[in-house]
Motif scaffolding. Structure first.
Motif, PDB file in Angstrom:
ATOM      1  N   ARG A   1      26.323  20.493 -30.744  1.00 14.35           N
ATOM      2  CA  ARG A   1      27.715  20.072 -30.980  1.00 14.35           C
ATOM      3  C   ARG A   1      28.393  20.885 -32.082  1.00 14.35           C
ATOM      4  NH1 ARG A   1      25.737  14.116 -32.672  1.00 14.35           N
ATOM      5  NH2 ARG A   1      25.358  14.250 -30.442  1.00 14.35           N
ATOM      6  N   ASP A   2      27.608  21.659 -32.823  1.00 18.47           N
ATOM      7  CA  ASP A   2      28.184  22.550 -33.830  1.00 18.47           C
ATOM      8  C   ASP A   2      28.484  23.940 -33.271  1.00 18.47           C
ATOM      9  OD1 ASP A   2      28.031  20.563 -35.760  1.00 18.47           O
ATOM     10  OD2 ASP A   2      26.062  21.193 -36.469  1.00 18.47           O
ATOM     11  N   VAL A   3      28.152  24.159 -31.996  1.00 19.53           N
ATOM     12  CA  VAL A   3      28.378  25.452 -31.352  1.00 19.53           C
ATOM     13  C   VAL A   3      29.695  25.395 -30.572  1.00 19.53           C
ATOM     14  CG1 VAL A   3      27.495  27.106 -29.666  1.00 19.53           C
ATOM     15  CG2 VAL A   3      25.901  25.880 -31.173  1.00 19.53           C
ATOM     16  N   ALA A   4      30.539  26.385 -30.762  1.00 19.51           N
ATOM     17  CA  ALA A   4      31.806  26.455 -30.027  1.00 19.51           C
ATOM     18  C   ALA A   4      31.527  26.942 -28.613  1.00 19.51           C
ATOM     19  CB  ALA A   4      32.776  27.389 -30.740  1.00 19.51           C
ATOM     20  N   ILE A   5      31.741  26.090 -27.620  1.00 20.84           N
ATOM     21  CA  ILE A   5      31.444  26.415 -26.225  1.00 20.84           C
ATOM     22  C   ILE A   5      32.753  26.501 -25.454  1.00 20.84           C
ATOM     23  CG2 ILE A   5      30.217  25.730 -24.139  1.00 20.84           C
ATOM     24  CD1 ILE A   5      28.350  24.079 -25.924  1.00 20.84           C
ATOM     25  N   THR A   6      32.970  27.631 -24.812  1.00 17.81           N
ATOM     26  CA  THR A   6      34.151  27.800 -23.967  1.00 17.81           C
ATOM     27  C   THR A   6      33.709  28.205 -22.577  1.00 17.81           C
ATOM     28  OG1 THR A   6      34.379  30.106 -24.709  1.00 17.81           O
ATOM     29  CG2 THR A   6      35.666  28.452 -25.881  1.00 17.81           C
ATOM     30  N   GLY A   7      34.449  27.734 -21.590  1.00 20.53           N
ATOM     31  CA  GLY A   7      34.110  28.022 -20.208  1.00 20.53           C
ATOM     32  C   GLY A   7      34.785  27.027 -19.304  1.00 20.53           C
ATOM     33  N   GLY A   8      34.263  26.892 -18.095  1.00  9.25           N
ATOM     34  CA  GLY A   8      34.820  25.944 -17.148  1.00  9.25           C
ATOM     35  C   GLY A   8      34.643  24.513 -17.625  1.00  9.25           C
ATOM     36  N   PRO A   9      35.379  23.582 -17.031  1.00  7.99           N
ATOM     37  CA  PRO A   9      35.281  22.185 -17.447  1.00  7.99           C
ATOM     38  C   PRO A   9      33.951  21.561 -17.052  1.00  7.99           C
ATOM     39  CG  PRO A   9      36.683  22.374 -15.510  1.00  7.99           C
ATOM     40  CD  PRO A   9      36.374  23.777 -15.946  1.00  7.99           C
ATOM     41  N   ASN A  10      33.439  20.717 -17.904  1.00  5.22           N
ATOM     42  CA  ASN A  10      32.248  19.915 -17.610  1.00  5.22           C
ATOM     43  C   ASN A  10      32.314  18.681 -18.505  1.00  5.22           C
ATOM     44  OD1 ASN A  10      29.676  18.729 -17.370  1.00  5.22           O
ATOM     45  ND2 ASN A  10      28.719  20.692 -16.935  1.00  5.22           N
ATOM     46  N   PRO A  11      33.071  17.676 -18.100  1.00  5.53           N
ATOM     47  CA  PRO A  11      33.274  16.505 -18.970  1.00  5.53           C
ATOM     48  C   PRO A  11      31.995  15.744 -19.279  1.00  5.53           C
ATOM     49  CG  PRO A  11      34.162  16.121 -16.765  1.00  5.53           C
ATOM     50  CD  PRO A  11      33.827  17.572 -16.846  1.00  5.53           C
ATOM     51  N   HIS A  12      31.047  15.716 -18.338  1.00  5.80           N
ATOM     52  CA  HIS A  12      29.805  14.985 -18.586  1.00  5.80           C
ATOM     53  C   HIS A  12      28.998  15.654 -19.693  1.00  5.80           C
ATOM     54  CE1 HIS A  12      30.426  12.244 -15.314  1.00  5.80           C
ATOM     55  NE2 HIS A  12      30.500  13.217 -14.421  1.00  5.80           N
ATOM     56  N   ALA A  13      28.859  16.983 -19.638  1.00  5.85           N
ATOM     57  CA  ALA A  13      28.107  17.695 -20.678  1.00  5.85           C
ATOM     58  C   ALA A  13      28.813  17.601 -22.017  1.00  5.85           C
ATOM     59  CB  ALA A  13      27.912  19.151 -20.275  1.00  5.85           C
ATOM     60  N   ARG A  14      30.127  17.787 -22.026  1.00  5.45           N
ATOM     61  CA  ARG A  14      30.856  17.709 -23.301  1.00  5.45           C
ATOM     62  C   ARG A  14      30.739  16.321 -23.927  1.00  5.45           C
ATOM     63  NH1 ARG A  14      33.539  21.969 -25.065  1.00  5.45           N
ATOM     64  NH2 ARG A  14      34.379  23.527 -23.608  1.00  5.45           N
ATOM     65  N   ASP A  15      30.807  15.294 -23.094  1.00  7.60           N
ATOM     66  CA  ASP A  15      30.682  13.926 -23.597  1.00  7.60           C
ATOM     67  C   ASP A  15      29.298  13.696 -24.177  1.00  7.60           C
ATOM     68  OD1 ASP A  15      31.259  11.308 -24.163  1.00  7.60           O
ATOM     69  OD2 ASP A  15      31.296  10.611 -22.089  1.00  7.60           O
ATOM     70  N   ALA A  16      28.258  14.161 -23.458  1.00 14.95           N
ATOM     71  CA  ALA A  16      26.881  13.974 -23.934  1.00 14.95           C
ATOM     72  C   ALA A  16      26.635  14.728 -25.236  1.00 14.95           C
ATOM     73  CB  ALA A  16      25.898  14.434 -22.863  1.00 14.95           C
ATOM     74  N   ILE A  17      27.086  15.990 -25.279  1.00 16.22           N
ATOM     75  CA  ILE A  17      26.868  16.794 -26.485  1.00 16.22           C
ATOM     76  C   ILE A  17      27.557  16.155 -27.694  1.00 16.22           C
ATOM     77  CG2 ILE A  17      27.376  19.025 -27.573  1.00 16.22           C
ATOM     78  CD1 ILE A  17      27.102  20.240 -24.710  1.00 16.22           C
ATOM     79  N   ALA A  18      28.742  15.634 -27.489  1.00 19.62           N
ATOM     80  CA  ALA A  18      29.518  15.084 -28.607  1.00 19.62           C
ATOM     81  C   ALA A  18      29.027  13.719 -29.058  1.00 19.62           C
ATOM     82  CB  ALA A  18      30.997  15.002 -28.217  1.00 19.62           C
ATOM     83  N   HIS A  19      28.491  12.911 -28.139  1.00 14.29           N
ATOM     84  CA  HIS A  19      28.265  11.505 -28.462  1.00 14.29           C
ATOM     85  C   HIS A  19      26.827  11.019 -28.316  1.00 14.29           C
ATOM     86  CE1 HIS A  19      32.639  11.586 -27.189  1.00 14.29           C
ATOM     87  NE2 HIS A  19      32.689  11.183 -28.435  1.00 14.29           N
ATOM     88  N   MET A  20      25.916  11.850 -27.828  1.00 17.08           N
ATOM     89  CA  MET A  20      24.536  11.398 -27.662  1.00 17.08           C
ATOM     90  C   MET A  20      23.950  10.979 -29.013  1.00 17.08           C
ATOM     91  SD  MET A  20      21.955  11.209 -25.370  1.00 17.08           S
ATOM     92  CE  MET A  20      21.994  12.533 -24.167  1.00 17.08           C
ATOM     93  N   PRO A  21      23.581   9.719 -29.175  1.00 17.83           N
ATOM     94  CA  PRO A  21      23.019   9.289 -30.460  1.00 17.83           C
ATOM     95  C   PRO A  21      21.557   9.699 -30.599  1.00 17.83           C
ATOM     96  CG  PRO A  21      23.144   7.435 -28.959  1.00 17.83           C
ATOM     97  CD  PRO A  21      23.754   8.603 -28.227  1.00 17.83           C
TER      98      PRO A  21
END
Length: 224
Positions: free
Chosen positions: A50-70
């Motif tokens: 989550r500290d890595v800047a990732i750019t590319g096509g959309p992937n809401p499931h991966a972005r949600d998991a990376i940001a919020h996985m406890p």
């Protein structure tokens, strides 16, 4: 196996950004080095990704998991005991506490009077509380002495490991919070454009090192 890898493994590199297209990716490290690649396999914990800047096509499931996985935490103090103080106070060698000590685990490697090994194991809220302290080790040893006065002068520190304070880990192991299985749990390990996910946090059946091996086999098949 390690020797046969040659210089393919680059050590002391920390990824700052991953820029993806449909045909490949550019990985930029914090030291300014840049690597261009056809595929990316990410096995680092999401606490780090989550500290890595990732750019590319959309992937809401991966972005949600990376940001919020406890990530739960575990902190452990590894000890040697000069002699078994539990034989003096008549209490069990190992015990659990609802205080800051968590669990004291006397490892019964032998039954004699010589040195023994032991661990203080803290998880969950107890581990989170100890992670906020700078004086964790002396504090815990003082708490052990308070609970078991017979241990005074017999306990020696070997090592202290707090996974939440590890700057390359920031937590011990992932866990789904309520609602996250339906939100992203089924789909977050699917490839994100040219990036594939491996590591313990992508497990489907096994745990620990076995789950890391399981995920590596899956990712190899995905890329192939």
């Amino acid at each position: 196996m390690a020797a046969r890898l040659g210089d393919a493994v680059r050590l002391k590199k920390r990824v700052a950004a991953i820029a993806m297209t449909a045909k490949g990716a550019t990985v930029t490290c914090t030291d300014g080095s840049v690597f261009k690649t056809r595929f990316v396999i990410s096995a680092i914990p999401f606490t780090m990704l989550r500290d890595v800047a990732i750019t590319g096509g959309p992937n809401p499931h991966a972005r949600d998991a990376i940001a919020h996985m406890p990530y739960a935490n575990t902190a452990r103090v590894y000890l040697t005991i000069d002699k078994p103080f539990w034989k003096e106070d008549g209490l069990p060698a190992s015990f659990a506490s609802d205080g800051p000590l968590g669990m004291f685990w006397a490892i019964d490697n032998h039954t004699g009077e010589g040195k023994h090994r032991a661990m203080i194991v803290m998880v969950g809220q107890i581990a989170a509380a100890i992670s906020r302290r700078e004086d964790a080790t002396p504090y815990l040893l003082a708490e052990l002495e308070r609970l078991r006065p017979a241990s005074k002068g017999l306990v020696k520190l070997v090592a202290y490991k707090d996974w939440a304070r590890d700057p390359l880990q920031k937590g011990c192991g992932f866990s789904f919070a309520p609602g996250q299985v339906n939100a992203f749990g089924r789909d977050f390990i699917k490839p994100w454009q040219v990036m594939h996910f491996a590591g313990e946090h992508t497990r489907r059946s096994d745990f620990g090192m076995e789950s890391a091996m399981e995920s590596s086999e899956r990712v190899v098949l995905e890329v192939a």
